[in-house]
Each structure stands twice: as C-alpha cells, then as structure tokens.
Design a protein around this motif. Structure first.
Motif, PDB file in Angstrom:
ATOM      1  N   LEU A   1      33.338  15.813 -14.524  1.00  0.00           N
ATOM      2  CA  LEU A   1      33.386  16.438 -13.200  1.00  0.00           C
ATOM      3  C   LEU A   1      32.385  15.743 -12.281  1.00  0.00           C
ATOM      4  N   THR A   2      32.825  15.423 -11.075  1.00  0.00           N
ATOM      5  CA  THR A   2      32.029  14.632 -10.142  1.00  0.00           C
ATOM      6  C   THR A   2      31.569  15.482  -8.975  1.00  0.00           C
ATOM      7  N   THR A   3      30.275  15.406  -8.665  1.00  0.00           N
ATOM      8  CA  THR A   3      29.711  16.192  -7.567  1.00  0.00           C
ATOM      9  C   THR A   3      28.737  15.336  -6.767  1.00  0.00           C
ATOM     10  N   ALA A   4      28.494  15.752  -5.541  1.00  0.00           N
ATOM     11  CA  ALA A   4      27.437  15.159  -4.718  1.00  0.00           C
ATOM     12  C   ALA A   4      26.452  16.272  -4.399  1.00  0.00           C
ATOM     13  N   PHE A   5      25.185  16.059  -4.739  1.00  0.00           N
ATOM     14  CA  PHE A   5      24.213  17.143  -4.574  1.00  0.00           C
ATOM     15  C   PHE A   5      22.811  16.563  -4.447  1.00  0.00           C
ATOM     16  N   HIS A   6      21.877  17.434  -4.051  1.00  0.00           N
ATOM     17  CA  HIS A   6      20.519  16.980  -3.766  1.00  0.00           C
ATOM     18  C   HIS A   6      19.571  17.096  -4.952  1.00  0.00           C
ATOM     19  N   TYR A   7      20.016  17.736  -6.040  1.00  0.00           N
ATOM     20  CA  TYR A   7      19.116  17.902  -7.189  1.00  0.00           C
ATOM     21  C   TYR A   7      19.911  17.913  -8.484  1.00  0.00           C
ATOM     22  N   SER A   8      19.320  17.300  -9.503  1.00  0.00           N
ATOM     23  CA  SER A   8      19.814  17.406 -10.864  1.00  0.00           C
ATOM     24  C   SER A   8      18.620  17.694 -11.760  1.00  0.00           C
ATOM     25  N   GLY A   9      18.826  18.582 -12.718  1.00  0.00           N
ATOM     26  CA  GLY A   9      17.771  18.841 -13.685  1.00  0.00           C
ATOM     27  C   GLY A   9      17.390  17.608 -14.464  1.00  0.00           C
ATOM     28  N   ALA A  10      18.282  16.606 -14.492  1.00  0.00           N
ATOM     29  CA  ALA A  10      18.035  15.356 -15.213  1.00  0.00           C
ATOM     30  C   ALA A  10      17.385  14.296 -14.327  1.00  0.00           C
ATOM     31  N   HIS A  11      17.002  14.649 -13.101  1.00  0.00           N
ATOM     32  CA  HIS A  11      16.370  13.682 -12.200  1.00  0.00           C
ATOM     33  C   HIS A  11      15.114  13.116 -12.861  1.00  0.00           C
ATOM     34  N   ASP A  12      14.998  11.797 -12.862  1.00  0.00           N
ATOM     35  CA  ASP A  12      13.926  11.114 -13.596  1.00  0.00           C
ATOM     36  C   ASP A  12      12.771  10.780 -12.656  1.00  0.00           C
ATOM     37  N   SER A  13      11.752  11.641 -12.641  1.00  0.00           N
ATOM     38  CA  SER A  13      10.560  11.377 -11.831  1.00  0.00           C
ATOM     39  C   SER A  13       9.399  12.190 -12.379  1.00  0.00           C
ATOM     40  N   PRO A  14       8.151  11.749 -12.145  1.00  0.00           N
ATOM     41  CA  PRO A  14       6.985  12.523 -12.590  1.00  0.00           C
ATOM     42  C   PRO A  14       6.945  13.924 -11.972  1.00  0.00           C
ATOM     43  N   GLU A  15       7.365  14.021 -10.706  1.00  0.00           N
ATOM     44  CA  GLU A  15       7.331  15.314 -10.025  1.00  0.00           C
ATOM     45  C   GLU A  15       8.323  16.295 -10.647  1.00  0.00           C
ATOM     46  N   ASN A  16       9.495  15.787 -11.039  1.00  0.00           N
ATOM     47  CA  ASN A  16      10.460  16.679 -11.674  1.00  0.00           C
ATOM     48  C   ASN A  16       9.984  17.104 -13.056  1.00  0.00           C
ATOM     49  N   LYS A  17       9.333  16.212 -13.768  1.00  0.00           N
ATOM     50  CA  LYS A  17       8.785  16.571 -15.078  1.00  0.00           C
ATOM     51  C   LYS A  17       7.727  17.664 -14.929  1.00  0.00           C
ATOM     52  N   LYS A  18       6.878  17.524 -13.922  1.00  0.00           N
ATOM     53  CA  LYS A  18       5.855  18.542 -13.670  1.00  0.00           C
ATOM     54  C   LYS A  18       6.507  19.894 -13.356  1.00  0.00           C
ATOM     55  N   PHE A  19       7.549  19.843 -12.536  1.00  0.00           N
ATOM     56  CA  PHE A  19       8.283  21.057 -12.164  1.00  0.00           C
ATOM     57  C   PHE A  19       8.911  21.720 -13.387  1.00  0.00           C
ATOM     58  N   VAL A  20       9.632  20.943 -14.186  1.00  0.00           N
ATOM     59  CA  VAL A  20      10.286  21.488 -15.373  1.00  0.00           C
ATOM     60  C   VAL A  20       9.248  22.053 -16.345  1.00  0.00           C
ATOM     61  N   ASP A  21       8.143  21.336 -16.535  1.00  0.00           N
ATOM     62  CA  ASP A  21       7.094  21.816 -17.443  1.00  0.00           C
ATOM     63  C   ASP A  21       6.481  23.121 -16.952  1.00  0.00           C
ATOM     64  N   ALA A  22       6.278  23.223 -15.621  1.00  0.00           N
ATOM     65  CA  ALA A  22       5.705  24.451 -15.054  1.00  0.00           C
ATOM     66  C   ALA A  22       6.644  25.642 -15.254  1.00  0.00           C
ATOM     67  N   LEU A  23       7.949  25.414 -15.089  1.00  0.00           N
ATOM     68  CA  LEU A  23       8.923  26.473 -15.326  1.00  0.00           C
ATOM     69  C   LEU A  23       8.906  26.910 -16.785  1.00  0.00           C
ATOM     70  N   LYS A  24       8.922  25.941 -17.685  1.00  0.00           N
ATOM     71  CA  LYS A  24       8.961  26.244 -19.116  1.00  0.00           C
ATOM     72  C   LYS A  24       7.684  26.944 -19.578  1.00  0.00           C
ATOM     73  N   LYS A  25       6.572  26.595 -18.959  1.00  0.00           N
ATOM     74  CA  LYS A  25       5.307  27.247 -19.304  1.00  0.00           C
ATOM     75  C   LYS A  25       5.347  28.723 -18.932  1.00  0.00           C
ATOM     76  N   ARG A  26       6.005  29.003 -17.808  1.00  0.00           N
ATOM     77  CA  ARG A  26       6.138  30.396 -17.382  1.00  0.00           C
ATOM     78  C   ARG A  26       7.126  31.153 -18.261  1.00  0.00           C
ATOM     79  N   ASP A  27       8.272  30.492 -18.569  1.00  0.00           N
ATOM     80  CA  ASP A  27       9.316  31.122 -19.373  1.00  0.00           C
ATOM     81  C   ASP A  27      10.173  30.017 -19.978  1.00  0.00           C
ATOM     82  N   PRO A  28      10.173  29.872 -21.292  1.00  0.00           N
ATOM     83  CA  PRO A  28      10.940  28.794 -21.936  1.00  0.00           C
ATOM     84  C   PRO A  28      12.434  28.828 -21.647  1.00  0.00           C
ATOM     85  N   ASN A  29      12.934  29.973 -21.212  1.00  0.00           N
ATOM     86  CA  ASN A  29      14.373  30.106 -20.972  1.00  0.00           C
ATOM     87  C   ASN A  29      14.789  29.810 -19.536  1.00  0.00           C
TER      88      ASN A  29
END
Length: 393
Positions: free
Chosen positions: A273-301
C-alpha cells in the motif's frame, strides 16, 4: 542575652517566617495546559496518543517547561461533537483558567471553538485536525500536524509521473475528506490525469463493499482515498483486498490510512500500500530515536505515529511560548514567538509558517514493507518541504 536582645532576635525570626510564607504564597503555580480529544469511543486511541506524546515531551525536558511545572487537564470530546467541545473549552478557559490548549482530532470540533479562542486570546495548538481553513478562524490557532492539501498535492504529482491516467477518489464525507478529494482532483487534472469518479462515504460507514465495487467498476487504474484513523481504515483496506482490487491492479494511494497504530492489524493485506505522509515510525534520524525512546520509557505499548508526534511537537511549541512569555499569560506575545519557530522534529526539519501558523514539513512517499517480521511504512522518497496549499483555494 538581655531581654532587649531576645526581643530583637524573636522579631527577626518572626519577620523571616513571614517573608518565607509570603514568598511561598507568591511562588508561581503550574502552567495549565488543557488537552481535548476522544478518550472514549471508537477513536479513543487518539486521546491516549495525545496524552503519551505530550507527557513524554515534558518528561524529556526534566519535568518542567521554562522552569515551570506543567499541569495537564484532559477533556473527552468523544467523536465529532462541536457542541460538547465548545462547552468543554469554555469550562477550561473560564473555570480551570488554562494558559494553553492543545489536541483536537476532528475539524468540526476545532472550528466550533475558534470564537472562544479568539475572544480569550488562548494560544491553541492543533495536534491533528487537518482541514486547511482551521488556522484562518482564529489568530491564536497553531498547527503541528498536517493538512490534506499538504500531503495530497505531492501524491497527485507522483501519481501522474507514474503514468496513471484514470483515478477514482473515495473519501469520508466531512471537512478533511472534501479537502483531500479537492486537492487530489485539482492537482491530478493539472498534471494531465482524469478523476473518473468521486465517491464520498458517510463518516459512520462500516460496510465499504458497495463503495469498493463502484471503484472496481469504474475502470480506474488507482484509487486515492482518505479516511479518519481507526476502524474505517481497517474496514476499507479489508474491502479493497476482499473485492479483488489489489489483484486487479487497482493501485492504492492514500495518506494516513496505513497508520502505525493500526498497521500490524492489517496483516499482509497492507503490503505494498502506497501513501504520502509527513511521518513514519520508521523514519531514520537521531531525533526520531529520541522520540520513540521517550514514548517507550513512559509506556512500552505506546505507538510512535502521527498523533503522538503531533502532540510531542505541539508541546515543543508550547514550551517555546512559555519561555518567550516568562511563564506569564500573554497570548499575543506567545503567538508572535511561535510564528518564527524552526526546529528538528522526529519527522525531519520543520518550521511554523509566519503567515498561516501552519507547520511546513517534508512529505515522504511510503510503501508498506515487512522488516524483522513487522510491517513498517518504508520511506522511499522525500518530496521535500511542503506548505499548506489549501489556504490559497
């Protein structure tokens, strides 16, 4: 110690006690942020994601913004409910005396509160609602999500470059859906393509079979669709596959329909399935890693998706407004400061357009692939910074 000396010491101690008590009484209270979203019903995941993104951001800053504690006050709007949302916002402003507002999933809810926002001069950050006209309704609205024009125009341009000549649009029949339909049709026809049919589906639709049959019968090479997140996405994609559109070669073009919150529920039906969008959870950047880690620290789910990143960046904007005003209630000064913001978001470089108060951001071409046994929105192409094209229409 003489009686006089003892009296002086007691007086000094008493004065110090009063001074300490006065200083304590004058200590500033927390910055109050009211967040509105659906915390119950079929769209309740939005409220949970707003809460996760906002609280994770504050935690990432050491628990304070601009040196001040933050008190979140959450209010449940359910689904599209303009009347109830207006009542809740009025209570937050008058009774709870909030300094800032954030949230808003549905356009009708955001539109309904614009007069209250304007009158009270309460800076309000839109975390999701995606109709272009929202920020026009009050100078105290700022948006950190996206608009359908913003993500649809580059999709229509890409579709034309793929030599797609005939496309059907199938959208949910409310503000953002109409924006999506208009944006795609306008840009695709400009690029030489033809929209052979425009289908509008009621927001309460649960059976998408009849609509998908119309798409199949149209002879189109692709379908461009927009649906609100949650159950409608699952229902439409299921009908798309069960009615043989994928096998017939009718390409799926969308925006948020493969949202990370629902993505694993699709199973292999989502592959390709093909989409055009401004964000992907798989976006590869230090800032996205920090964001994902902060979310998981709050709640792993908790899921990193467009709703949680909209709240995270929304709180960044509120943080900078708090700093600009020294924590004082000054809506005009806060908004003035926000108009010039630019930063590195988990989605990539972004800025607030000084005229529209809408976020300018990269839009990515994405395709659902499987990585490590899980489905992801793989970014295949960066269309570059995109503004909101809808405000000029």
């Amino acid at each position: 110690m003489t009686a006089t000396r003892r009296a002086i010491v007691r007086s000094l101690a008493l004065a110090a006690t009063f001074a300490a008590g006065f200083a304590h009484a004058q200590a500033p209270g927390p910055i109050k942020v009211g967040i509105l979203g659906p915390f119950s019903g079929p769209f309740a995941h939005y409220g949970a994601l707003f809460k996760a993104g906002a609280e994770a951001y504050v935690a990432s800053q050491g628990g304070k913004l601009g040196g001040r504690n933050v008190e979140f006050i959450y209010r449940d709007t359910g689904g599209p409910n303009p009347g109830q949302t207006r009542t809740l916002v009025q209570e937050l402003i008058v009774k709870d005396k909030v300094d800032y507002l954030g949230g808003f999933v549905f356009t009708p809810n955001a539109m309904a509160v614009a007069p209250l926002i304007q009158q009270s001069q309460t800076p309000t950050v839109i975390f999701n609602a995606a109709t272009s006209a929202i920020t026009d309704k009050s100078e105290f609205f700022i948006r950190t999500s996206y608009t359908l024009w913003q993500v649809t125009v580059p999709m229509a341009q890409w579709a034309a470059r793929q030599n797609l000549k005939k496309v059907v649009t199938a959208v949910t029949d409310y503000g953002p859906g109409i924006d999506a339909e208009t944006a795609f049709k306008s840009e695709f026809t400009k690029q030489g393509g033809t929209v052979v049919e425009t289908i509008r589906m009621p927001i309460a639709t649960t059976d998408f079979g009849p609509f998908v049959q119309r798409i199949k019968a149209s002879g189109a090479q692709a379908v461009y669709t927009f649906l609100p997140g949650g159950p409608p996405n699952l229902g439409f994609v299921k009908a798309y596959n069960e009615n043989g559109l994928a096998k017939a070669g009718v390409q799926f073009l969308g925006t948020a329909e493969t949202d990370e919150f629902d993505l694993q529920k699709f199973g292999d039906a989502a592959l390709g399935l093909t989409t055009a969008f401004h964000y992907s959870g798989a976006h590869d950047s230090p800032e996205n890693k920090k964001f994902v880690d902060a979310l998981k620290k709050r709640d792993p789910n908790v899921v990193a998706n467009y709703a949680s990143v909209g709240a995270w960046d929304g709180m960044y904007v509120i943080h900078k407004m708090i700093e600009a005003t020294g924590g004082q209630r000054d809506g005009l000064k806060a908004i003035h400061a926000a108009r010039s913001l630019a930063w590195e978001s988990p989605r990539g470089p972004v800025r607030i357009d000084s005229k529209t108060r809408h976020i300018v951001q990269n839009v990515y071409l994405r395709k659902v692939e499987k990585q490590g046994g899980a489905l992801v929105n793989k970014e295949l192409q960066n269309f570059g910074p995109q503004a909101d094209y809808g405000l000029d229409k």
